[in-house]
Design an enzyme around this catalytic site. Structure first.
Site, PDB file in Angstrom:
ATOM      1  N   LYS A 111       3.349  79.488  58.877  1.00  0.00           N
ATOM      2  CA  LYS A 111       3.400  78.250  58.100  1.00  0.00           C
ATOM      3  C   LYS A 111       3.609  77.082  59.052  1.00  0.00           C
ATOM      4  CE  LYS A 111       6.794  79.429  55.378  1.00  0.00           C
ATOM      5  NZ  LYS A 111       7.081  80.722  56.047  1.00  0.00           N
ATOM      6  N   HIS A 224      11.848  73.546  51.789  1.00  0.00           N
ATOM      7  CA  HIS A 224      13.197  73.524  52.355  1.00  0.00           C
ATOM      8  C   HIS A 224      14.001  72.362  51.774  1.00  0.00           C
ATOM      9  CE1 HIS A 224      10.455  75.161  55.492  1.00  0.00           C
ATOM     10  NE2 HIS A 224      11.337  76.150  55.453  1.00  0.00           N
ATOM     11  N   GLY A 511       5.212  72.075  71.029  1.00  0.00           N
ATOM     12  CA  GLY A 511       5.843  71.387  69.910  1.00  0.00           C
ATOM     13  C   GLY A 511       4.968  70.335  69.272  1.00  0.00           C
TER      14      GLY A 511
END
Length: 604
Positions: A111, A224, A511
């Protein structure tokens, strides 16, 4: 003081582990990989000569992902703590296990969250270095943000489950890794998901992650608890579905899903955790009616039109249930995916995965619940989190003093960092750093700190990878791992500067962030800019002081930046008024490093 939500758990810190153990206890076809929070198919020999599918992420989204393990779907799952990405060490152990069982390739389904991309990416790189064929498909199908940031991208949501099913069916047909990855990636581009919430989720041992008034609902939030696109008055089920699908297909949105009259689609109606099945079925009814009766392109401009000449959308397959939750959040998500003959046949293919709607029942008695590492025939890791190092120049005691001082400074910042992270993330930045610091202090107390520079960095990386968790743990571990080679033979100040540069480049590469994105890279790069001009080995402490000051200034400036990476990138700009907590942590680290060395100036 915020009230702690009531949960049926034993220990908030152990709930992810105990939940996975419970899954293994009642699911005969799975085994836990000893020493890791990894659940694998019990019949690993069945993947010999085929591609293995691995996925994972933070716990709290059950039945995702462990519920989709089985023939025709996933080979295994790596679980992190609640809402925390799993460590690369466990991901790599799972890859080694399936490769050792004879898999001809490994597909990682990930994900699109920074921590997941980093940790799975790091494990994939290490596995490839060992000669294992690994591919990664990133699922990013969120349609909430009209103009998603190009760095962070769209979030991965419940559509991931459909990718599991399609890829799993292809793997069962013995398709090649490249073909499976291409078809899975194509499916990702052909789907969209959007959610709506009536209440916040609450993590074990904590209160609700955000607040919604009794009359409010939020459209487009993340799994989340990340902020959505807008809050609005609570609507009826029919009006809610209309708002969700209109937003998903809005022609003005960059993240829209193109859906028009006559299209053939699959519909997944997903319970986010706290929605009754009565409500879920009402939402399913509304979604089927709205998709089937309306031309969505026309509906975007005339919400109440229902023209007789409109063909509507054909719903080739529909699924209703709890597929990917957000703990106890009251709400639903809708996923729509375009169907073709291949995708339809993959969705219809047999599977015994327990959480897929067509799952079969199995006897749970008289079988072992754990798979030993030796049984995988491929895992060569010692599993102790330590790195083998050479003897160096006897500087381990000096490094120990420096490390302890830096950890103490970060531990003192725990509450401040948590407070800074409340508006930008899930409020645990300080706790995550404190967890890492305590693990490092425990490691240094054993007296096993390597004397050589690369051994020190690799040892710290292993500790943080195993114990810190989250995106921060992945970033620090990645930085330290990449920084180790430049100080392999010499640990002069100029070599440490090269190490910092290598670490920064690794964070940028995996990242996806850069200077100005409101991350820890801002103070880190500011410090490097001061250090790279070092021209006198004798004056390195002055340069380090300048670097620490530059980092502090850069960290403070992040309060005025627009977040373009990490969870903060999903938060509205007006809600980000404090400095980035990760940036403050790095500035604190560098200041403590300088001040400690100033008292005992010695080249580290």
């Amino acid at each position: 003081m915020q009230a702690v939500s009531k949960k049926l758990v034993n220990d908030a810190g152990a709930c992810a582990t105990e939940a996975l153990q419970g899954m293994a206890a009642v699911t005969p076809a799975t085994r836990i990989l000893a020493g890791h929070r990894v659940l694998l198919r019990a019949d690993l020999h069945a993947v010999c000569g085929r591609v293995a599918l691995l996925t994972g992420g933070g716990s709290g989204h059950e039945p995702a992902h462990a519920g989709y393990i089985g023939p025709g779907m996933l080979t295994g799952v790596i679980a992190g703590d609640v809402f925390t990405s799993p460590p690369p060490r466990s991901i790599l152990a799972a890859i080694r296990a399936v490769a050792g069982a004879g898999a001809v390739g490994v597909l990682l389904i990930v994900k699109n969250y920074t921590g997941d991309r980093l940790n799975f990416g790091l494990a994939a790189e290490r596995a490839r270095a060992e000669g294992i064929s690994v591919a990664m498909v990133v699922v990013a199908e969120d349609c909430a943000l009209s103009s998603p940031d190009k760095t962070a991208g769209r979030r991965g949501l419940c559509g991931t489950v459909l990718v599991h099913k399609i890829a799993g069916a292809l793997a069962a047909e013995s398709k090649a890794l490249k073909e499976i990855a291409e078809i899975a990636s194509s499916a990702v581009k052909s789907m969209g998901t959007i959610g709506v919430s009536l209440s916040a989720c609450s993590l074990p041992g904590r209160g609700p992650s955000f607040h919604l008034d009794a009359h409010e609902m939020e459209l487009g939030l993340g799994i989340h608890g990340e902020a959505g696109v807008k809050r609005m008055e609570v609507l009826s089920a029919d009006e809610t579905v209309r708002a969700m699908l209109d937003h998903m297909t809005d022609p003005k949105s960059d993240s829209r899903l193109h859906v028009g009259a006559g299209d053939n689609v699959a519909l997944m109606v997903n319970n986010l955790g706290g929605t009754s099945y009565l409500e879920l079925n009402i939402i399913a009814r509304a979604a089927v009616d709205y998709l089937g009766e309306l031309d969505l392109w026309l509906a975007n401009y005339c919400l109440h039109s229902c023209c007789d000449e409109s063909k509507g959308v054909t719903i080739g397959r529909a699924y209703t249930g709890t597929f990917m939750s957000s703990l106890d959040m009251a709400g639903v998500s809708l996923t729509v995916m375009h169907l073709d003959q291949r995708r339809t046949s993959c969705l219809d293919a047999d599977t015994s995965a327990p959480a897929w709607p067509r799952a079969a029942l199995s006897c749970i008695s008289d079988r072992p619940s754990e798979l030993s590492v030796e049984d995988t025939k491929g895992c060569t890791s010692t599993g102790d989190g330590r790195s083998t190092s050479r003897s160096g120049d006897g500087t381990s005691s000096s490094w120990s003093r420096v490390i302890e001082s830096v950890c103490k400074a970060l531990l003192e910042k725990e509450c401040e960092l948590n407070a800074l992270d409340t508006s930008a993330g899930d409020g645990d930045c300080g706790s995550t750093h404190a967890r890492g610091c305590r693990a490092i202090l425990k490691w240094t107390a054993t007296g096993g700190i390597p004397d050589c520079g690369d051994g020190l960095l690799l040892g710290l990386a292993a500790v943080l990878e195993e114990h810190m968790g989250g995106t921060s743990g992945a970033l620090y571990s990645l930085f330290l791992t990449a920084a180790a080679p430049p100080v392999c033979e010499y640990t002069t100040p100029s070599r440490w500067v090269c190490a910092i540069q290598a670490g920064i480049e690794a964070i940028k590469r995996y990242g996806g962030a850069d200077v100005g994105d409101r991350t820890l890279l801002d103070p880190l790069c500011a410090a490097y800019d001061e250090l790279k001009s070092l021209n006198s080995e004798d004056d390195w402490l002055t340069y380090l002081g300048n670097a620490a000051k530059a980092a502090e200034v850069a960290a403070e400036r992040t309060r005025h930046m627009v977040a373009r990476a990490g969870r903060a990138s999903y938060v509205g700009r007006t809600r980000l008024v404090d400095p980035d907590p990760g940036a403050v942590a790095v500035a604190t680290l560098l200041r403590a490093l300088h001040d400690t060395l100033l008292l005992a100036p010695r080249t580290p």
